[in-house]
Scaffold this active site. Structure first.
Site, PDB file in Angstrom:
ATOM      1  CE  LYS A  54      58.817 -51.464  18.952  1.00 36.17           C
ATOM      2  NZ  LYS A  54      58.337 -51.841  17.601  1.00 36.17           N
TER       3      LYS A  54
ATOM      4  CB  SER B 262      60.862 -50.161  15.250  1.00 42.41           C
ATOM      5  OG  SER B 262      59.556 -50.680  15.455  1.00 42.41           O
TER       6      SER B 262
ATOM      7  CB  SER C 189      58.680 -53.228  13.409  1.00 42.83           C
ATOM      8  OG  SER C 189      59.175 -52.103  12.726  1.00 42.83           O
TER       9      SER C 189
END
Length: 534
Positions: A131, A211, A235
């Site tokens: 990420k 996210s 997330s």
């Protein structure tokens, strides 16, 4: 919201053995099992005949390791296959910000180690996507913001060091909701100024949640074997559920958060995202602290005798609730006792969490920004956004930033009392429910079916209810596994357990995954009917 140290093989060996033992019994593919389909064929070892390729959608890490051990596959061939797939598939979904130009060199180094009998463990030679809020030397780490797009960080996050020491191939970086969805009151999950909009691979006009949007979508589309996500509250598990993959939010502190763009040290963690629980568990064995999670739990693949509390969350919609009813029936048919539960204190937890995170974000983001080129603190970051129109092309606001700037400091007695109450209530909500019903885990729907992505509206349908908050605030582990579909859109089942019961939870999750058998590959449909929303 979102949510990270070096590992030698020996430090994870005990955890790896404890985790894998349960999964083999739970029906997960065992090393050496033939995968269906074709996809990757590595050069055979001397005198050996070529074997069939592997199906990137279904192959597991143990299968890949078995093939690399017998010479029928190389990390170089596997990495090249994933790079080709990114070039072919990612333009449809926009999950990968960029690939590491050293990926094939990393893979070749792993192949050389293997030829010399120096394999480092379960992730050696395995391609991993990371990420974009996790520091990676030589690769931009932006949290989706142009404010951090000037130059890469000077060093790896602690978790990336662990991955490299374990021989994993860092394949590249994934898009995310900008600033881990902690910038604006009305934001759009999966959008960042750096990466644009990531789309749900099952239905392309639907949202991927966030996210950790790019990590979940990339795994669902088989662009890497596993990916790293981060979570403060939801997330990892929400995008996992909404994209039909497995996502594990570890116990707080099990995975180092050093070198990860923060929201709050009191809740932030990184964790694995994968297409099956086995791969997630093996990745955790590399990421996790040397102490490792407790390995309690007699889960040898059977659900018989286990007690699971079902927290329904009706606000997620009638069709999601009906799927939970069918899920409970399947678990009961496998021998589990499923009892209905309601977690207490949720209204008060919701009232306390947001203000606590505002103060903690101001403290932690200032400390992080001081280590990077660009804005040096939150005030400068707010000014940057005001002066850069590209930061406002999907959602314009930064109300959360402004509220954090004005929030009381974390040294304020009121904040400290509120955080103490918040943690206490979240832990009690799980502990008391599990004790009173004698539960092995609490289960709940992870997500509703994905809403339509719309910058003007934002995530209007994302605040119906959340099953992620109790474990996220308590610092306890949670795990989302695929539960089924509503009108072609995936819905996950979240499992929660007590502090450091990650191994127990993963083993139980593997048994649930085997019973539900809910995974299927995405079809990249352009749209579905409007009634699929709930």
């Amino acid at each position: 919201m979102k949510g990270m140290r070096t590992l030698r093989v020996r430090s994870g060996a005990t955890l790896t053995a404890a985790l894998v033992a349960g999964f083999v019994h739970a029906g997960a593919p065992v090393p050496g099992t033939e995968a269906a389909g074709t996809g990757v064929t590595g050069p055979p070892s001397a005198g050996a005949s070529p074997r069939p390729g592997v199906d990137l959608d279904t192959v597991t890490i143990p299968e890949l390791q078995a093939r690399m051990a017998d010479g029928s596959l190389t990390s170089s061939a596997l990495t090249a296959a994933y790079l080709r797939r990114i070039r072919t598939v990612d333009p449809k979904i926009n999950a990968v910000l960029g690939t590491d130009p050293t990926a094939l060199r990393q893979a070749a180094a792993g192949d050389a180690r293997r030829r010399h009998g120096d394999t480092r463990g379960p992730l050696d030679g395995i391609p991993v996507l990371v990420k974009d809020n996790v520091n990676t030397r030589g690769l931009l780490t932006t949290a989706g913001s142009l404010a951090l797009a000037g130059s890469p960080p000077d060093s790896d996050a602690a978790l990336v060091t662990r991955l490299r020491d374990a021989g994993a191939v860092i394949l590249g970086k994934t898009n995310m909701t900008e600033w881990a969805d902690f910038r604006a009151d009305k934001s759009t999950s999966g959008w960042s100024a750096v990466g644009g909009q990531t789309d749900n691979p099952y239905v392309l006009d639907r949202n991927p949640c966030g996210s950790s949007s790019g990590s979940a979508v990339a795994v669902a589309a088989s662009l890497a074997q596993v990916a790293i996500g981060t979570e403060t509250d939801g997330s990892i598990v929400c995008p996992a559920g909404m994209n039909g993959v497995v996502g594990h939010k570890p116990s707080l502190g099990l995975v180092s958060a050093a070198g990860v763009v923060p929201i709050s040290a009191e809740q932030d963690t990184a964790g694995p995202m994968a297409r099956n629980v086995t791969d997630a568990a093996l990745t955790l064995s590399v990421l996790g602290d040397r102490a490792g999670p407790r390995t309690a739990g007699p889960y040898s693949g059977s659900l018989r005798g286990t007690r699971i509390g079902l927290w329904r969350l009706p606000p997620l919609g009638a069709r999601t609730d009906a799927l939970m009813t069918r899920t409970a029936q399947k678990l009961r048919a496998a021998g589990a006792e499923v009892v209905e539960v309601a977690l207490p204190y949720q209204k008060r937890i919701e009232e306390l969490e947001g203000p606590a995170l505002l103060s903690e974000f101001h403290r932690d983001i200032d400390a992080y920004l001081a280590t990077r080129d660009g804005p040096r603190d939150l005030a400068e970051l707010i000014a940057f956004n005001r002066s850069h129109p590209a930061e406002r092309t999907c959602f314009a606001g930064q109300e959360v930033f402004e509220q954090a700037l004005a929030a009381p400091p974390t040294t304020d007695p009121g904040h400290r009392a509120a955080r103490a109450e918040l943690n206490d209530l979240a832990r009690r909500s799980i502990d008391e429910t599990m004790a009173s019903h004698r539960l092995d885990a609490i289960a709940s729907p992870t997500n509703p079916p994905a809403w339509t992505t719309d910058c003007a509206r934002g995530d209007a349908d994302s605040d119906l209810a959340s099953s992620s908050t109790p474990a996220a605030v308590a610092g306890y582990p949670s795990l989302s596994v695929p539960a089924g579909f509503v009108h072609g859109l995936p819905v996950g089942l979240t499992l929660m357990a007590g502090d450091r019961e990650d191994a127990k939870l993963l083993s139980l999750g593997a048994a649930v995954e085997h019973r539900l058998r809910a995974w299927r590959a995405p079809r990249y449909l352009p749209s579905v009917g409007p009634d699929a929303l709930r």
